[in-house]
Design a protein around this motif. Structure first.
Motif, short mmCIF file in Angstrom:
data_model
loop_
_atom_site.label_atom_id
_atom_site.label_comp_id
_atom_site.label_asym_id
_atom_site.label_seq_id
_atom_site.Cartn_x
_atom_site.Cartn_y
_atom_site.Cartn_z
N VAL A 122 0.85 -1.19 0.00
CA VAL A 122 0.00 0.00 0.00
C VAL A 122 0.88 1.24 0.00
O VAL A 122 1.71 1.43 0.90
CB VAL A 122 -0.94 0.01 1.22
N PHE A 123 0.72 2.06 -1.01
CA PHE A 123 1.42 3.34 -1.10
C PHE A 123 0.50 4.41 -0.51
O PHE A 123 -0.72 4.38 -0.71
CB PHE A 123 1.75 3.67 -2.56
N ALA A 124 1.08 5.34 0.22
CA ALA A 124 0.26 6.35 0.89
C ALA A 124 1.00 7.67 0.97
O ALA A 124 2.23 7.73 0.87
CB ALA A 124 -0.13 5.88 2.30
N LEU A 125 0.23 8.72 1.14
CA LEU A 125 0.82 10.04 1.33
C LEU A 125 -0.21 10.95 2.00
O LEU A 125 -1.40 10.65 2.03
CB LEU A 125 1.26 10.65 -0.01
N GLU A 126 0.29 12.03 2.57
CA GLU A 126 -0.57 13.07 3.12
C GLU A 126 -0.05 14.41 2.63
O GLU A 126 1.17 14.65 2.61
CB GLU A 126 -0.59 13.04 4.65
N ALA A 127 -0.95 15.28 2.22
CA ALA A 127 -0.57 16.59 1.69
C ALA A 127 -1.53 17.64 2.21
O ALA A 127 -2.66 17.34 2.61
CB ALA A 127 -0.58 16.56 0.17
N THR A 128 -1.09 18.89 2.19
CA THR A 128 -1.91 20.01 2.63
C THR A 128 -1.79 21.13 1.59
O THR A 128 -0.75 21.26 0.94
CB THR A 128 -1.45 20.50 4.02
N PRO A 129 -2.84 21.93 1.41
CA PRO A 129 -2.76 23.00 0.42
C PRO A 129 -1.67 24.02 0.78
O PRO A 129 -1.62 24.53 1.90
CB PRO A 129 -4.15 23.65 0.48
N GLY A 130 -0.79 24.29 -0.16
CA GLY A 130 0.19 25.36 -0.02
C GLY A 130 -0.32 26.59 -0.74
O GLY A 130 -1.53 26.70 -1.02
N PRO A 131 0.55 27.53 -1.08
CA PRO A 131 0.13 28.70 -1.86
C PRO A 131 -0.52 28.27 -3.18
O PRO A 131 -0.01 27.40 -3.87
CB PRO A 131 1.44 29.45 -2.11
N GLU A 132 -1.64 28.86 -3.49
CA GLU A 132 -2.36 28.48 -4.71
C GLU A 132 -1.58 28.93 -5.94
O GLU A 132 -1.06 30.05 -5.99
CB GLU A 132 -3.75 29.11 -4.72
N PRO A 133 -1.48 28.07 -6.95
CA PRO A 133 -0.76 28.46 -8.18
C PRO A 133 -1.36 29.73 -8.77
O PRO A 133 -2.58 29.88 -8.87
CB PRO A 133 -0.98 27.27 -9.10
N ALA A 134 -0.50 30.66 -9.16
CA ALA A 134 -0.97 31.94 -9.69
C ALA A 134 -1.67 31.77 -11.03
O ALA A 134 -2.66 32.44 -11.33
CB ALA A 134 0.21 32.91 -9.82
N HIS A 135 -1.17 30.86 -11.85
CA HIS A 135 -1.74 30.67 -13.19
C HIS A 135 -1.88 29.17 -13.44
O HIS A 135 -1.11 28.58 -14.20
CB HIS A 135 -0.86 31.31 -14.26
N PHE A 136 -2.88 28.56 -12.80
CA PHE A 136 -3.06 27.12 -12.96
C PHE A 136 -3.69 26.80 -14.31
O PHE A 136 -4.60 27.47 -14.77
CB PHE A 136 -3.97 26.56 -11.86
N SER A 137 -3.17 25.76 -14.94
CA SER A 137 -3.81 25.21 -16.13
C SER A 137 -3.75 23.69 -16.00
O SER A 137 -2.79 23.15 -15.43
CB SER A 137 -3.09 25.67 -17.40
N PRO A 138 -4.76 22.97 -16.50
CA PRO A 138 -4.78 21.52 -16.37
C PRO A 138 -3.51 20.88 -16.93
O PRO A 138 -2.97 21.33 -17.94
CB PRO A 138 -6.01 21.11 -17.19
N THR A 139 -3.03 19.87 -16.26
CA THR A 139 -1.83 19.16 -16.71
C THR A 139 -2.18 18.30 -17.93
O THR A 139 -3.34 17.94 -18.14
CB THR A 139 -1.29 18.26 -15.59
N PRO A 140 -1.19 17.97 -18.76
CA PRO A 140 -1.46 17.11 -19.92
C PRO A 140 -2.00 15.75 -19.47
O PRO A 140 -1.58 15.22 -18.44
CB PRO A 140 -0.08 16.95 -20.58
N GLN A 141 -2.91 15.19 -20.22
CA GLN A 141 -3.45 13.88 -19.90
C GLN A 141 -2.39 12.81 -20.17
O GLN A 141 -1.78 12.80 -21.23
CB GLN A 141 -4.71 13.60 -20.72
N ARG A 142 -2.19 11.94 -19.18
CA ARG A 142 -1.17 10.91 -19.30
C ARG A 142 -1.73 9.56 -18.90
O ARG A 142 -2.51 9.45 -17.96
CB ARG A 142 0.02 11.24 -18.38
N GLY A 143 -1.29 8.53 -19.60
CA GLY A 143 -1.65 7.18 -19.20
C GLY A 143 -0.73 6.70 -18.08
O GLY A 143 0.45 7.09 -18.02
N LEU A 144 -1.22 5.87 -17.21
CA LEU A 144 -0.39 5.39 -16.10
C LEU A 144 0.69 4.43 -16.56
O LEU A 144 1.61 4.13 -15.80
CB LEU A 144 -1.28 4.73 -15.03
#
Length: 292
Positions: free
Chosen positions: A220-242
């Motif tokens: 089982v892989f796991a992680l915990e994250a919290t919101p940092g500073p919001e990206p100033a100019h967010f755009s969707p990341t390219p779609q990628r296959g796993l």
């Protein structure tokens, strides 16, 4: 993943029987979950006051499945409201039954599409979001359906408290690696990671689903994250296959993540055919060089 309906299981009857534990219109409670679900009498199920008629925190198990993790988590923290959300009616029927049998007053299940999660909560209302074994959707064209796609992570920022956290558990190393990149794109700070969460956190609540995966050799892989500073100019990341996150040498893959079996099988077959084609009549060394 879709749950199967067992023989003699009448879905509509189960949903009606456990209707008190299943909320079909969670948007009606946005902004007031901690107060609206607080038990009458002003104390939690454990008998301790959690505040002025409200739960201390609200946690969401997004894609809760049959609800075992949600219910056990609620049992361990009676002053926290645990909400399990899933759009699969059969899962809701099972989860409602678990909640009813538990006798707990701090667990409710939401029959709702996880991709509409922000409609059910006010800004900053959640202290934690759990993503336990979300469907990996391995194909490139399915990327936006992953609950850890950067566009979804940006949505979660709206309903997480400033110091709120997001926790992921998955048997899929490709999804885990993908999520780390998406968290960075969405401006999250990763607090910790684990590549063997069952060993690192042996006392964490589990579900029957996780136990079955472990029995099949899954880590089982796991992680915990919290919101940092919001990206100033967010755009969707390219779609990628796993598939991009699989090791080059598939022989080193000792466990195939759920949902990627057909992909890995096809890749191994393709490699075998290429090797055989290059090996035929050219000697072993030439064949290997050509296959690589």
């Amino acid at each position: 993943m879709h749950a199967r309906t067992p023989k003699h299981f009448v879905l509509e009857e189960r949903l009606e029987r456990y209707a008190d534990f299943i909320e079909p219109a969670p948007q009606d409670y946005a902004g007031r979950w901690a107060e609206a679900c607080y038990p009458l009498g002003g104390t939690t199920a454990a008998g301790g006051a959690a505040g002025a008629g409200r739960f201390r925190e609200v946690h969401l198990d997004l894609g809760c499945g049959k609800g075992a993790f949600t219910v056990e988590s609620a049992r361990r923290e009676p002053d926290v409201l645990f909400l399990g959300m899933d759009g699969e009616p059969l899962c809701m029927a099972y989860a409602g039954g678990l909640a009813a049998k538990s006798g707990l007053e701090n667990v409710v299940f939401l029959a709702w599409d996880g991709h509409r999660v922000t409609e059910a909560f006010a800004p900053g209302e959640l202290s934690r979001i759990y993503l336990n074994f979300p469907t990996p959707f391995p194909r490139k064209r399915q990327a936006r359906r992953r609950l850890t796609d950067a566009t979804c992570l940006m949505e979660y920022r709206r309903i997480l408290a400033p110091d709120g956290t997001l926790r992921l558990k998955t048997d899929s190393r490709p999804l885990y690696l993908f999520t780390l990149e998406e968290l960075d794109a969405a401006g999250y700070q990763v607090l910790w990671t684990s590549e063997d969460a069952r060993a690192d956190f042996p006392n964490e609540p589990t579900s029957g689903y996780e136990e079955r995966l472990a029995a099949n050799g899954a880590k089982v892989f796991a992680l915990e994250a919290t919101p940092g500073p919001e990206p100033a100019h967010f755009s969707p990341t390219p779609q990628r296959g796993l598939v991009e996150y699989l090791p080059q040498d598939l022989e080193k893959l000792d466990y195939v993540p759920l949902g990627m079996e057909a992909t890995v099988w096809n890749m191994r077959n393709r490699e075998a055919k290429l090797w055989a084609k290059g090996h035929k009549g050219s000697g072993t060394a030439g064949g290997v060089e050509k296959a690589n």
